[in-house]
Motif scaffolding. Structure first.
Motif, PDB file in Angstrom:
ATOM      1  N   ARG A   4     -11.385  -2.609   9.026  1.00 58.76           N
ATOM      2  CA  ARG A   4     -10.442  -1.395   8.984  1.00 58.76           C
ATOM      3  C   ARG A   4     -11.102  -0.806   9.616  1.00 58.76           C
ATOM      4  N   PRO A   5     -10.551   0.740  10.321  1.00 59.39           N
ATOM      5  CA  PRO A   5     -10.701   2.060   9.874  1.00 59.39           C
ATOM      6  C   PRO A   5     -10.854   3.038   9.548  1.00 59.39           C
ATOM      7  N   ASN A   6     -11.247   4.022   8.733  1.00 62.26           N
ATOM      8  CA  ASN A   6     -11.879   4.757   7.634  1.00 62.26           C
ATOM      9  C   ASN A   6     -10.195   5.173   7.603  1.00 62.26           C
ATOM     10  N   THR A   7      -9.915   4.703   5.898  1.00 63.44           N
ATOM     11  CA  THR A   7      -8.915   4.961   5.482  1.00 63.44           C
ATOM     12  C   THR A   7      -8.854   4.875   4.362  1.00 63.44           C
ATOM     13  N   TYR A 122     -15.802  -3.932   3.821  1.00 65.26           N
ATOM     14  CA  TYR A 122     -14.539  -2.520   4.947  1.00 65.26           C
ATOM     15  C   TYR A 122     -16.040  -1.597   4.506  1.00 65.26           C
ATOM     16  N   GLU A 123     -14.705  -0.541   4.816  1.00 64.39           N
ATOM     17  CA  GLU A 123     -15.831   0.859   5.039  1.00 64.39           C
ATOM     18  C   GLU A 123     -15.463   1.411   4.071  1.00 64.39           C
ATOM     19  N   LYS A 207      -6.189  -0.722   2.115  1.00 62.81           N
ATOM     20  CA  LYS A 207      -8.045  -1.108   2.463  1.00 62.81           C
ATOM     21  C   LYS A 207      -7.882  -2.151   2.722  1.00 62.81           C
ATOM     22  N   PHE A 208      -7.314  -3.360   2.738  1.00 60.36           N
ATOM     23  CA  PHE A 208      -7.105  -4.545   3.278  1.00 60.36           C
ATOM     24  C   PHE A 208      -6.826  -4.337   4.292  1.00 60.36           C
ATOM     25  N   GLY A 209      -5.866  -3.934   4.309  1.00 64.67           N
ATOM     26  CA  GLY A 209      -4.017  -4.506   5.087  1.00 64.67           C
ATOM     27  C   GLY A 209      -3.185  -5.174   5.183  1.00 64.67           C
ATOM     28  N   ARG A 210      -3.755  -6.362   4.088  1.00 68.21           N
ATOM     29  CA  ARG A 210      -2.849  -7.249   3.985  1.00 68.21           C
ATOM     30  C   ARG A 210      -2.689  -7.839   2.477  1.00 68.21           C
ATOM     31  N   PRO A 211      -2.102  -8.821   1.377  1.00 63.19           N
ATOM     32  CA  PRO A 211      -2.584  -8.891   0.364  1.00 63.19           C
ATOM     33  C   PRO A 211      -3.189 -10.348   0.030  1.00 63.19           C
ATOM     34  N   ALA A 212      -3.867  -9.571  -1.135  1.00 62.59           N
ATOM     35  CA  ALA A 212      -5.196 -11.292  -1.267  1.00 62.59           C
ATOM     36  C   ALA A 212      -3.778 -12.666  -1.370  1.00 62.59           C
ATOM     37  N   LYS A 213      -4.594 -13.844  -0.565  1.00 63.07           N
ATOM     38  CA  LYS A 213      -3.643 -14.779  -0.734  1.00 63.07           C
ATOM     39  C   LYS A 213      -4.916 -15.680  -1.659  1.00 63.07           C
ATOM     40  N   PHE A 214      -4.070 -16.239  -3.345  1.00 63.47           N
ATOM     41  CA  PHE A 214      -4.584 -16.557  -4.486  1.00 63.47           C
ATOM     42  C   PHE A 214      -4.169 -18.355  -3.965  1.00 63.47           C
ATOM     43  N   ARG A 215      -5.150 -19.041  -4.114  1.00 60.05           N
ATOM     44  CA  ARG A 215      -5.314 -20.178  -4.024  1.00 60.05           C
ATOM     45  C   ARG A 215      -6.199 -21.407  -5.192  1.00 60.05           C
ATOM     46  N   SER A 216      -5.473 -21.952  -5.506  1.00 60.51           N
ATOM     47  CA  SER A 216      -5.619 -23.078  -6.744  1.00 60.51           C
ATOM     48  C   SER A 216      -6.762 -23.915  -7.098  1.00 60.51           C
TER      49      SER A 216
END
Length: 261
Positions: A4-7, A122-123, A207-216
């Motif tokens: 991702r660009p510096n944000t 990430y940056e 920072k990540f652009g999207r939420p995390a996906k938590f797996r079992s």
């Protein structure tokens, strides 16, 4: 997990002091003003202490408390003594992969007989002097973990990953997990969020652009088998014994895998 660009995360600090009339010398001090100043002072002190811990873990920690989220990078810092007991000499050369790696590497370097390196997926923006020093020394680098890691096989005795894999789709996990196991000689430790948990939403979006996906754990175990990664049973037993002695209750899932030989 695209680069991702510096944000940088910016927190607005446009709050004005309420009840300015209470500052007039002929006015009686307002109890609300006194309370407000005390609270503001406490927040500034806490923010300063967390900011000095390395990287931006202070910002993440504060957001976690506000939003009820869980950072496995912060959880890892609680786990370091237990991992040292479980892995022993295998913690001589450690690579940490994931956000807030400056904080993790800083802690690992304080451990006796431990060398540590880090990869930030990430940056790095608005980092403190300690993190800049780690980058300048080559101990921490920014690298997209969807691509082959810039290390030879078995470059590290132990590889530890926190948070980063929760943002990867299975397509990229198929490539990244074997790479992580390839550069380790004695094992791979993965920290992942529990399903139903959340992380700091503000930090994720910026920072990540999207939420995390938590797996079992079932999903992860099935995926490990599909990618020909085996559980490190010896490490699991030692880890459980060390955790029991410390009365440790995990806030993140912890998986122990064998290296690829």
């Amino acid at each position: 997990m695209s680069r991702r660009p510096n944000t940088s995360r910016r927190f607005a600090e446009n709050a004005s002091l309420p009840f300015m009339g209470a500052l007039h010398p002929k006015s009686r001090p307002s109890p609300l003003l006194s309370i407000g100043l005390v609270v503001m002072g406490a927040l500034l002190i806490v923010g300063y202490l967390y900011r000095g811990s390395g990287g931006r873990s202070g910002d993440i920690a504060a957001l976690n408390r506000l939003d009820g989220g869980v950072s496995c990078a912060l959880e890892l810092q609680r786990l370091v003594p237990i991992l040292k007991k479980a892995y022993g000499d295998s913690t001589r050369k450690v690579l940490h992969v994931g956000p807030e790696t400056c904080s993790v590497v800083s802690q690992l370097l304080k451990e006796e007989d431990t060398e540590a390196w880090g990869i930030e997926p990430y940056e790095l923006d608005d980092v403190d002097g300690n993190c800049r020093s780690l980058v300048r020394k080559g101990l921490v680098r920014v690298a997209d973990i969807k691509f082959p890691l810039p290390y030879r096989p078995k470059s590290f005795s132990l590889v530890i990953v926190s948070d980063a894999l929760d943002y990867l789709s299975p397509k990229y996990l198929n490539k990244t997990l074997p790479e992580l196991a390839r550069v380790s000689s004695d094992g791979l430790v993965i920290l992942s969020g529990y399903p139903g948990h959340q992380r700091a939403k503000v930090a994720e979006l910026s920072k990540f652009g999207r939420p995390a996906k938590f797996r079992s754990s079932t999903w992860w175990i099935r995926f490990f088998i599909q990618t020909s990664l085996e559980e490190n049973e010896t490490a699991v037993k030692k880890f459980e014994q060390a955790a029991a002695k410390k009365s440790y209750k995990p806030n993140c899932q912890v998986f122990h895998l064998k290296s690829l030989h």
